[in-house]
Structures are given as C-alpha cells and as structure tokens.
Scaffold this active site. Structure first.
Site, PDB file in Angstrom:
ATOM      1  N   ARG A   1       0.668  -1.480  -0.194  1.00 50.27           N
ATOM      2  CA  ARG A   1      -0.263   0.013  -0.161  1.00 50.27           C
ATOM      3  C   ARG A   1       0.728   1.326  -0.194  1.00 50.27           C
ATOM      4  O   ARG A   1       0.521   2.260   0.437  1.00 50.27           O
ATOM      5  CB  ARG A   1      -1.061   0.142   0.869  1.00 50.27           C
ATOM      6  CG  ARG A   1      -2.372  -1.234   1.227  1.00 50.27           C
ATOM      7  CD  ARG A   1      -3.376  -0.921   1.993  1.00 50.27           C
ATOM      8  NE  ARG A   1      -3.785  -1.330   1.752  1.00 50.27           N
ATOM      9  CZ  ARG A   1      -4.056  -3.262   2.813  1.00 50.27           C
ATOM     10  NH1 ARG A   1      -3.328  -2.939   3.916  1.00 50.27           N
ATOM     11  NH2 ARG A   1      -5.009  -3.917   2.507  1.00 50.27           N
TER      12      ARG A   1
ATOM     13  N   LYS B   1       4.904  11.237 -11.815  1.00 48.86           N
ATOM     14  CA  LYS B   1       4.666   9.611 -12.774  1.00 48.86           C
ATOM     15  C   LYS B   1       4.739   8.808 -12.497  1.00 48.86           C
ATOM     16  O   LYS B   1       6.292   8.760 -12.820  1.00 48.86           O
ATOM     17  CB  LYS B   1       4.547  11.006 -14.192  1.00 48.86           C
ATOM     18  CG  LYS B   1       3.001  12.050 -14.386  1.00 48.86           C
ATOM     19  CD  LYS B   1       3.115  11.827 -15.960  1.00 48.86           C
ATOM     20  CE  LYS B   1       2.364  13.085 -16.591  1.00 48.86           C
ATOM     21  NZ  LYS B   1       1.821  13.444 -18.048  1.00 48.86           N
TER      22      LYS B   1
ATOM     23  N   GLU C   1      13.872  17.509 -23.980  1.00 54.43           N
ATOM     24  CA  GLU C   1      13.171  18.095 -23.064  1.00 54.43           C
ATOM     25  C   GLU C   1      13.334  19.374 -22.500  1.00 54.43           C
ATOM     26  O   GLU C   1      12.562  19.810 -21.851  1.00 54.43           O
ATOM     27  CB  GLU C   1      12.825  17.318 -22.063  1.00 54.43           C
ATOM     28  CG  GLU C   1      12.182  15.080 -23.051  1.00 54.43           C
ATOM     29  CD  GLU C   1      10.875  15.723 -22.948  1.00 54.43           C
ATOM     30  OE1 GLU C   1      10.258  16.795 -22.293  1.00 54.43           O
ATOM     31  OE2 GLU C   1      10.157  14.643 -23.021  1.00 54.43           O
TER      32      GLU C   1
ATOM     33  N   LYS D   1       9.897  22.743 -14.411  1.00 54.81           N
ATOM     34  CA  LYS D   1       9.262  21.061 -14.396  1.00 54.81           C
ATOM     35  C   LYS D   1       8.444  21.716 -12.353  1.00 54.81           C
ATOM     36  O   LYS D   1       7.413  20.816 -12.176  1.00 54.81           O
ATOM     37  CB  LYS D   1       9.897  20.425 -14.017  1.00 54.81           C
ATOM     38  CG  LYS D   1       8.791  19.245 -13.823  1.00 54.81           C
ATOM     39  CD  LYS D   1       8.913  17.846 -14.625  1.00 54.81           C
ATOM     40  CE  LYS D   1       7.309  16.471 -14.701  1.00 54.81           C
ATOM     41  NZ  LYS D   1       7.704  15.359 -15.716  1.00 54.81           N
TER      42      LYS D   1
ATOM     43  N   GLU E   1      -1.458  16.917 -13.633  1.00 53.85           N
ATOM     44  CA  GLU E   1      -2.528  17.222 -14.818  1.00 53.85           C
ATOM     45  C   GLU E   1      -4.233  17.298 -15.100  1.00 53.85           C
ATOM     46  O   GLU E   1      -4.442  17.175 -15.702  1.00 53.85           O
ATOM     47  CB  GLU E   1      -1.666  15.965 -15.401  1.00 53.85           C
ATOM     48  CG  GLU E   1      -1.510  16.825 -17.040  1.00 53.85           C
ATOM     49  CD  GLU E   1      -0.394  15.536 -17.921  1.00 53.85           C
ATOM     50  OE1 GLU E   1      -1.412  15.255 -18.888  1.00 53.85           O
ATOM     51  OE2 GLU E   1       0.469  14.888 -17.504  1.00 53.85           O
TER      52      GLU E   1
ATOM     53  N   ARG F   1      -0.070  21.091 -15.926  1.00 56.15           N
ATOM     54  CA  ARG F   1       0.958  20.049 -16.282  1.00 56.15           C
ATOM     55  C   ARG F   1       0.546  19.592 -17.630  1.00 56.15           C
ATOM     56  O   ARG F   1       1.826  19.028 -18.217  1.00 56.15           O
ATOM     57  CB  ARG F   1       0.613  19.153 -15.333  1.00 56.15           C
ATOM     58  CG  ARG F   1       1.771  18.347 -15.183  1.00 56.15           C
ATOM     59  CD  ARG F   1       2.417  17.231 -14.172  1.00 56.15           C
ATOM     60  NE  ARG F   1       3.073  15.952 -14.093  1.00 56.15           N
ATOM     61  CZ  ARG F   1       3.631  15.051 -13.147  1.00 56.15           C
ATOM     62  NH1 ARG F   1       2.668  15.870 -12.080  1.00 56.15           N
ATOM     63  NH2 ARG F   1       4.489  14.692 -13.821  1.00 56.15           N
TER      64      ARG F   1
ATOM     65  N   ASN G   1       3.115  19.016 -22.316  1.00 55.86           N
ATOM     66  CA  ASN G   1       3.393  17.738 -22.949  1.00 55.86           C
ATOM     67  C   ASN G   1       3.304  18.117 -24.471  1.00 55.86           C
ATOM     68  O   ASN G   1       2.766  17.600 -25.657  1.00 55.86           O
ATOM     69  CB  ASN G   1       2.190  17.667 -23.122  1.00 55.86           C
ATOM     70  CG  ASN G   1       1.618  16.452 -22.016  1.00 55.86           C
ATOM     71  OD1 ASN G   1       2.503  15.324 -21.654  1.00 55.86           O
ATOM     72  ND2 ASN G   1       0.493  16.319 -21.499  1.00 55.86           N
TER      73      ASN G   1
ATOM     74  N   HIS H   1       4.674  16.614 -27.662  1.00 53.56           N
ATOM     75  CA  HIS H   1       3.742  14.659 -27.661  1.00 53.56           C
ATOM     76  C   HIS H   1       2.635  14.444 -27.837  1.00 53.56           C
ATOM     77  O   HIS H   1       2.930  13.093 -28.592  1.00 53.56           O
ATOM     78  CB  HIS H   1       3.709  14.870 -25.873  1.00 53.56           C
ATOM     79  CG  HIS H   1       5.404  15.089 -24.662  1.00 53.56           C
ATOM     80  ND1 HIS H   1       6.187  15.965 -24.902  1.00 53.56           N
ATOM     81  CD2 HIS H   1       6.176  14.408 -24.316  1.00 53.56           C
ATOM     82  CE1 HIS H   1       6.814  16.172 -24.037  1.00 53.56           C
ATOM     83  NE2 HIS H   1       6.743  14.851 -23.985  1.00 53.56           N
TER      84      HIS H   1
ATOM     85  N   HIS I   1       4.296  10.210 -29.833  1.00 52.13           N
ATOM     86  CA  HIS I   1       3.403   9.276 -29.326  1.00 52.13           C
ATOM     87  C   HIS I   1       3.197   8.836 -30.429  1.00 52.13           C
ATOM     88  O   HIS I   1       3.231   7.394 -30.486  1.00 52.13           O
ATOM     89  CB  HIS I   1       2.408   9.347 -28.238  1.00 52.13           C
ATOM     90  CG  HIS I   1       3.171  10.062 -26.834  1.00 52.13           C
ATOM     91  ND1 HIS I   1       2.263  10.404 -25.884  1.00 52.13           N
ATOM     92  CD2 HIS I   1       4.415   9.953 -26.762  1.00 52.13           C
ATOM     93  CE1 HIS I   1       2.892  10.861 -24.386  1.00 52.13           C
ATOM     94  NE2 HIS I   1       4.085  10.365 -25.214  1.00 52.13           N
TER      95      HIS I   1
ATOM     96  N   HIS J   1      12.297   8.765 -28.122  1.00 52.73           N
ATOM     97  CA  HIS J   1      11.338   9.127 -27.554  1.00 52.73           C
ATOM     98  C   HIS J   1      11.919  10.553 -27.624  1.00 52.73           C
ATOM     99  O   HIS J   1      10.471  11.392 -28.524  1.00 52.73           O
ATOM    100  CB  HIS J   1      11.380   9.230 -25.961  1.00 52.73           C
ATOM    101  CG  HIS J   1       9.516  10.547 -25.598  1.00 52.73           C
ATOM    102  ND1 HIS J   1       8.872  10.025 -25.868  1.00 52.73           N
ATOM    103  CD2 HIS J   1      10.035  10.769 -24.439  1.00 52.73           C
ATOM    104  CE1 HIS J   1       8.047  10.639 -24.808  1.00 52.73           C
ATOM    105  NE2 HIS J   1       8.892  11.368 -24.129  1.00 52.73           N
TER     106      HIS J   1
END
Length: 365
Positions: free
Chosen positions: A121, A143, A185, A227, A237, A241, A245, A248, A252, A266
């Site tokens: 947990r 994330k 990035e 960031k 997000e 936030r 992206n 992105h 992707h 990437h």
C-alpha cells in the site's frame, strides 16, 4: 557545484538535488529515508557503470543494500516485468518503512515508482536519474506507469518520490544520441514557457552538451525548476501540467508508427513533435512562422531531427498517425487536445483544432 530545487506539495514536498559528483554523496543524502533494507533497482546497462559506486556510498552510510538488475528497454515496463519486480522486492525483505531506489533512466524510474506505489500500500522511493531525459523530466513530478498492448503508460499512478538526485557527471557515460534525445525535453521548457531560457540555450546548449560542467548543471537545474513549479501548481495534470506535453501528441503517434524502435527515440520524437506543434500554431494563425523556423534551426544545430522526413526508413503515413493520435490519453470525446503556442515561451491548450489542419502539417516536408 550543486543546486537544490524544492517541489512544494505540502506534506509530500521533496527536494531535487542537481550537481556534479552527487552520487558520491548518495548515502548521506538518502540517510534520512533509508531504514532497513534499501532496494536498488537498475538495469543491465547502468549497473556496470554506476551500481557498485552507488551501493558503496549507501553501505558507507550504514544501509543494507539489495540490488535488483532488470533488462533494459521499454519491454521491462509491462505486467510481467512488474510482477517479477514485485516478487523480487518481496524476497528482499523490505519493510513498509523501507526505501526503494530507482537508479537509471525513465523506464527504471517509471516501473520502480509504480511498484513502490502499490507494494504494501505504498513504499517510499528515491529517483536517481542517469539520463538527461530522466533528470529534466520523468524523475520529477511523481508520474509512474507501465505499458500495455494498447499503448504507453496507460496503467500507473501518481506517487511522489522522497528525493531526486541528479548527478550531471553520470551523463558523460551516455551515448551521444541518447544525450541529444534528452536535450529535446530541455528545449521544450524554453519553447513552452521561458523565451529567455530559449535564448540562453541557443548560446550555451552546445557547450553544455559537450560537457561544460557549469553550463550543464545550470541547464538541468533550470529545467527541473520549471517542472517543479508546474507540478506544485498542478500535480495531477488537471490544468497547467498538460502544457509539459508540448509536441507529445505528435511524438507518441510517431513512436507508435515506427514500432517503438531504435528508428526513433522518444526525445527525437518530441523534437519533431514540437516543430509540428509550432507549425500547426502558425497554420492556425496563432504564432509567427519565424518562431517555428527558429525552433527548427536550433534543434538542427544540436543534431536533433526536426521533421518527419528526418526519420530513417519509410515515412509514416498521415492517416496512420492520425489514428494513433485518436488513441492518445489526451483525446477526449473523439477530439484531440493539442498544446499550441502564440510564440516561443507562450504555450496554451487548444481542444478545437481542425483535423484538416493537423493532416496538413503531417504531410509537410
């Protein structure tokens, strides 16, 4: 030389340490969080370079280490990979008050954070990113995720680390292509929200990427600071936030169309995606074409790809790319949301972009 950047999230706040040679101080920096067994998760590429010096620093501070070496690559971020990692963590004897450490790039950080978040947990974990991309992006903000047959990072949770230690000295061991991919990035932060930082990058990025220690620390620290500020405002997000992206949605789709292969890393996909987002913004009349051209010129100046035509092999088909975009996590009610710009450093979200405009950008040279 080092900098400390706070991530202000109330009782889940933590500090990002950025500097050269910080792995030598890892035991000292992790001591407040290390209780009992410290599980150190890395991969077969990073282990020969950094595992023993890192573990030695922990042992010198009195910690008991349990190294776990995973296979490198995105294939590890899977349900079978997660199950194997959790089984090994349970075998280590780690207790609920123990510490899990991610020593590696984005894949290791993602799966380690996810495993720590669900095991018993919730276990504490630390991020020790060893790639430029992970230092300026994936290690900060909590994330965590694994991939599924349907796409990347579709199963995961937000689980904040206790500390992030970004040792810029380890970046010297990266292959040049990976270092450049991570730089995409960095450029993203200037492109989406800090035009003066983009100015600085135009003048200093090549020296930083070549190993200038002072410039490299500044570049990584400024990216982390940007960031951290966004994450503090919008942890999950729901708003700002999402601006991180930039590029992105295109990226992707390009990764999916090239089979998540070495044809396109990437960061390389993000570089191309950012230029496409700027071109889309220009086509929609939101931003001057000169800014798109300036971004493209800068990315090319550091030897990053900047157009779909730069991808080796057969050019991805526009219809295929659009199909992948419609399955993106950011698609809602059959509509695509894009991060677009009014110029360098002025990004915003737009959810009513005509597909015809997107298609037009995708077929450009």
């Amino acid at each position: 030389m080092s900098e400390q950047i706070p991530v202000a999230l109330g009782d889940r706040s933590y500090t990002i340490h950025v500097g050269s040679g910080l792995l030598d101080r890892a035991g000292e920096l992790l001591a407040p969080f290390a209780r009992g067994v410290v599980a150190v998760i890395t991969d077969a590429h990073v282990a020969p370079l950094h595992l023993e010096p890192f573990a030695s620093s922990l042992r010198a501070a009195g910690s008991i280490t349990w190294p776990i070496v995973l296979d490198p690559g995105e294939g590890t971020k899977s349900f079978p990979g997660l199950e194997r990692l959790i089984d090994t963590l349970l075998e280590s004897g780690i207790e609920r008050g123990g510490l899990v450490v991610a020593l590696g790039g984005g894949v290791i950080g993602d799966i380690t954070g996810f495993a720590a978040g669900i095991l018993k947990r919730g276990l504490s974990y630390a991020q020790i990113p060893t790639t430029l991309l992970a230092q300026v992006d994936s290690s900060v903000g909590g994330k965590t995720a694994i991939n599924t047959r349907q796409g990347k990072n579709l199963v995961g949770l937000f689980h904040q680390p206790k500390i992030v230690i970004a040792d810029t000295e380890v970046l010297s061991t990266l292959p040049r292509r990976e270092r450049l991919a991570g730089y995409a990035e960095v450029a993203k932060y200037g492109a989406l929200g800090d035009a003066s930082f983009f100015d600085w990058l135009e003048a200093n990025a090549q020296a930083a990427l070549a190993g200038d220690a002072e410039r490299l620390v500044y570049m990584v620290a400024h990216s982390c600071r940007m960031k951290a500020e966004v994450v503090a405002r919008d942890e999950t997000e729901a708003g700002d936030r999402a601006l991180l992206n930039l590029g992105h949605t295109f990226a992707h789709a390009l990764e999916a169309a090239t089979g998540y292969s070495d044809r396109l890393l990437h960061g390389e996909a993000v570089a191309i995606g950012m230029v496409l987002a700027f071109r889309l913004s220009s086509q929609l009349g939101l931003a001057p074409a000169a800014d798109s051209e300036r971004l493209e010129a800068h990315l090319r100046s550091v030897s990053l790809p900047a157009s779909i035509g730069d991808i080796p092999g057969e050019r991805p088909n526009a219809d295929t790319l659009l199909s992948h975009m419609m399955h993106d996590k950011k698609a809602k009610d059959g509509k695509l949301t894009f991060v677009v710009v009014r110029g360098l450093g002025r990004a915003f979200l737009c959810s009513d972009v005509p597909l015809s405009a997107v298609r037009s950008v995708l077929v450009q040279k």
